[in-house]
Design a protein around this motif. Structure first.
Motif, mmCIF file in Angstrom:
data_model
loop_
_atom_site.group_PDB
_atom_site.id
_atom_site.type_symbol
_atom_site.label_atom_id
_atom_site.label_comp_id
_atom_site.label_asym_id
_atom_site.label_seq_id
_atom_site.Cartn_x
_atom_site.Cartn_y
_atom_site.Cartn_z
ATOM 1 N N THR A 209 -41.767 10.440 3.354
ATOM 2 C CA THR A 209 -41.785 10.371 4.817
ATOM 3 C C THR A 209 -40.974 11.495 5.464
ATOM 4 N N LEU A 210 -40.444 12.411 4.686
ATOM 5 C CA LEU A 210 -39.659 13.521 5.225
ATOM 6 C C LEU A 210 -40.489 14.326 6.229
ATOM 7 N N GLY A 211 -39.967 14.463 7.439
ATOM 8 C CA GLY A 211 -40.680 15.210 8.464
ATOM 9 C C GLY A 211 -41.819 14.450 9.116
ATOM 10 N N HIS A 212 -42.070 13.216 8.662
ATOM 11 C CA HIS A 212 -43.139 12.392 9.246
ATOM 12 C C HIS A 212 -42.599 10.990 9.499
ATOM 13 N N GLU A 213 -41.488 10.939 10.202
ATOM 14 C CA GLU A 213 -40.813 9.674 10.472
ATOM 15 C C GLU A 213 -41.708 8.696 11.223
ATOM 16 N N GLU A 214 -42.662 9.225 11.973
ATOM 17 C CA GLU A 214 -43.537 8.359 12.763
ATOM 18 C C GLU A 214 -44.407 7.458 11.890
ATOM 19 N N PRO B 295 -49.489 18.989 10.632
ATOM 20 C CA PRO B 295 -49.875 17.709 11.240
ATOM 21 C C PRO B 295 -50.164 16.674 10.162
ATOM 22 N N SER B 296 -49.814 15.438 10.444
ATOM 23 C CA SER B 296 -50.095 14.361 9.501
ATOM 24 C C SER B 296 -51.465 13.793 9.782
ATOM 25 N N ALA B 297 -52.166 13.455 8.725
ATOM 26 C CA ALA B 297 -53.522 12.931 8.856
ATOM 27 C C ALA B 297 -53.558 11.508 8.313
ATOM 28 N N GLY B 298 -54.707 10.887 8.453
ATOM 29 C CA GLY B 298 -54.887 9.568 7.871
ATOM 30 C C GLY B 298 -54.535 8.452 8.838
ATOM 31 N N SER B 299 -55.184 7.332 8.629
ATOM 32 C CA SER B 299 -54.959 6.150 9.461
ATOM 33 C C SER B 299 -53.682 5.434 9.038
ATOM 34 N N SER B 300 -53.276 4.475 9.848
ATOM 35 C CA SER B 300 -52.134 3.634 9.463
ATOM 36 C C SER B 300 -52.415 2.937 8.139
ATOM 37 N N ALA B 301 -53.673 2.545 7.943
ATOM 38 C CA ALA B 301 -54.041 1.878 6.698
ATOM 39 C C ALA B 301 -53.899 2.806 5.495
ATOM 40 N N LEU C 37 -43.206 6.090 8.954
ATOM 41 C CA LEU C 37 -42.353 5.305 8.062
ATOM 42 C C LEU C 37 -42.707 3.822 8.110
ATOM 43 N N ASP C 38 -42.928 3.269 9.302
ATOM 44 C CA ASP C 38 -43.257 1.842 9.411
ATOM 45 C C ASP C 38 -44.549 1.507 8.676
ATOM 46 N N ASP C 39 -45.554 2.395 8.751
ATOM 47 C CA ASP C 39 -46.814 2.157 8.046
ATOM 48 C C ASP C 39 -46.587 2.143 6.534
ATOM 49 N N VAL C 40 -45.828 3.107 6.052
ATOM 50 C CA VAL C 40 -45.550 3.180 4.614
ATOM 51 C C VAL C 40 -44.819 1.930 4.145
ATOM 52 N N LEU C 41 -43.823 1.496 4.907
ATOM 53 C CA LEU C 41 -43.046 0.319 4.509
ATOM 54 C C LEU C 41 -43.864 -0.964 4.622
ATOM 55 N N ALA C 42 -44.835 -0.993 5.545
ATOM 56 C CA ALA C 42 -45.721 -2.160 5.621
ATOM 57 C C ALA C 42 -46.517 -2.302 4.333
ATOM 58 N N GLY C 43 -46.980 -1.180 3.796
ATOM 59 C CA GLY C 43 -47.683 -1.222 2.519
ATOM 60 C C GLY C 43 -46.749 -1.464 1.352
ATOM 61 N N TYR C 44 -45.544 -0.928 1.441
ATOM 62 C CA TYR C 44 -44.556 -1.094 0.364
ATOM 63 C C TYR C 44 -44.194 -2.567 0.187
ATOM 64 N N GLY C 45 -44.088 -3.267 1.302
ATOM 65 C CA GLY C 45 -44.035 -4.722 1.255
ATOM 66 C C GLY C 45 -42.700 -5.356 0.954
ATOM 67 N N THR C 46 -41.609 -4.662 1.117
ATOM 68 C CA THR C 46 -40.298 -5.274 0.936
ATOM 69 C C THR C 46 -39.302 -4.566 1.829
ATOM 70 N N ASP C 47 -38.241 -5.270 2.171
ATOM 71 C CA ASP C 47 -37.228 -4.681 3.042
ATOM 72 C C ASP C 47 -36.484 -3.569 2.309
ATOM 73 N N VAL C 48 -36.218 -2.494 3.027
ATOM 74 C CA VAL C 48 -35.420 -1.399 2.481
ATOM 75 C C VAL C 48 -34.356 -1.027 3.514
ATOM 76 N N ASP C 49 -33.337 -0.341 3.069
ATOM 77 C CA ASP C 49 -32.248 0.079 3.943
ATOM 78 C C ASP C 49 -32.655 1.387 4.628
ATOM 79 N N LEU C 50 -32.965 1.311 5.906
ATOM 80 C CA LEU C 50 -33.429 2.491 6.638
ATOM 81 C C LEU C 50 -32.341 3.554 6.742
ATOM 82 N N ASP C 51 -31.093 3.135 6.800
ATOM 83 C CA ASP C 51 -30.008 4.116 6.864
ATOM 84 C C ASP C 51 -29.961 4.967 5.599
ATOM 85 N N VAL C 52 -30.279 4.358 4.469
ATOM 86 C CA VAL C 52 -30.285 5.114 3.210
ATOM 87 C C VAL C 52 -31.457 6.091 3.182
ATOM 88 N N ILE C 53 -32.609 5.681 3.656
ATOM 89 C CA ILE C 53 -33.749 6.604 3.722
ATOM 90 C C ILE C 53 -33.410 7.792 4.619
#
Length: 248
Positions: free
Chosen positions: A189-194, A73-79, A196-212
């Motif tokens: 984010t492998l195995g925790h796709e749910e 199970p994944s833990a931690g808040s969206s933040a 991914l949006d939180d991680v990318l919000a912190g990452y702060g730039t557009d990435v190619d989701l198809d490549v991920i």
């Protein structure tokens, strides 16, 4: 005396914990050198190196806990996930290290390795042909030109420690070096796709989701046989084989 806890052990290396000290045993001195060098260069929190006596590297334990592990199970808040994404971005924007890392393999060499591995998975009856073929096709999107970044190379969620929403440290830098930034994001984010949006919000730039997503397939295909041979179970719920099935 504190008990000795075996954190991970296989034929390449082993990590033991004794109290607040982790002892990493690795016969490959070049790999240990690369890890110490990367930790010194990385602009993110890393464990304190206490001492080195080949083949042992002693590092201090980090404050906090990880966000979980693959298959668990994944833990931690969206933040918290976003804070991890921000730390990954700081790493990727840092000056390039001198070495090429695990994420720095050329597309030509990686494609050849992937094709050999896919053939072996099917020929030895490890995975069904349709599952391998579909994921091999999906993995092709990762085999493209990329701009080198400072990458960790094995950025599993079990390697990132947080205390609340603060990243307190990142461990296991032996595969670090110049490489594809999206490989790190996909590994995290492998195995925790749910998340991914939180991680990318912190990452702060557009990435190619198809490549991920392509890296999810590619990393899983390359990992299945190695994991089996080293005593791990990629067929466990939520692990590599489930990731491959989810790509179907």
């Amino acid at each position: 005396m504190d008990e000795v806890e075996v954190v991970v052990a296989h034929t390449e290396r082993a990590t033991l914990r004794v109290g607040d000290v982790f002892l990493k045993v690795d016969a490959d001195q070049a790999r240990v050198d690369a890890e110490v060098e990367a930790m010194a260069l990385a602009p993110v929190p890393t464990p304190e190196v206490l001492w080195r006596k080949p083949p042992v590297l002693a590092i201090a334990a980090l404050r906090g806990a990880t966000l979980g592990r693959l298959g668990g199970p994944s833990a931690g808040s969206s933040a918290a996930w976003a804070a991890a994404g921000a730390a990954i971005r700081r790493l990727h924007e840092a000056p390039l290290p001198p070495r090429s890392g695990r994420a720095g393999q050329s597309a030509v060499a990686l494609a050849a390795e992937l094709d050999d591995e896919c053939e072996s998975l099917v020929a030895n009856g490890i995975l069904p042909a349709d599952l391998v073929t579909r994921n091999r096709q999906a993995a092709g999107a990762a085999l493209r030109p990329w701009t080198p970044a400072f990458t960790h190379g094995d950025l599993q969620i079990a390697h990132v420690f947080l205390d609340g929403d603060e990243v307190t440290g990142i461990i296991d830098w032996s595969e670090a070096g110049r490489g594809d930034a999206l490989y790190d994001l996909a590994t995290f984010t492998l195995g925790h796709e749910e998340h991914l949006d939180d991680v990318l919000a912190g990452y702060g730039t557009d990435v190619d989701l198809d490549v991920i997503r392509a890296w999810w397939s590619l990393r899983s295909l390359l990992g299945v046989r190695w994991l089996i041979e080293h005593g791990f179970d990629p067929f466990a719920p939520g692990c590599e084989v489930d990731v491959l099935r989810s790509r179907m």
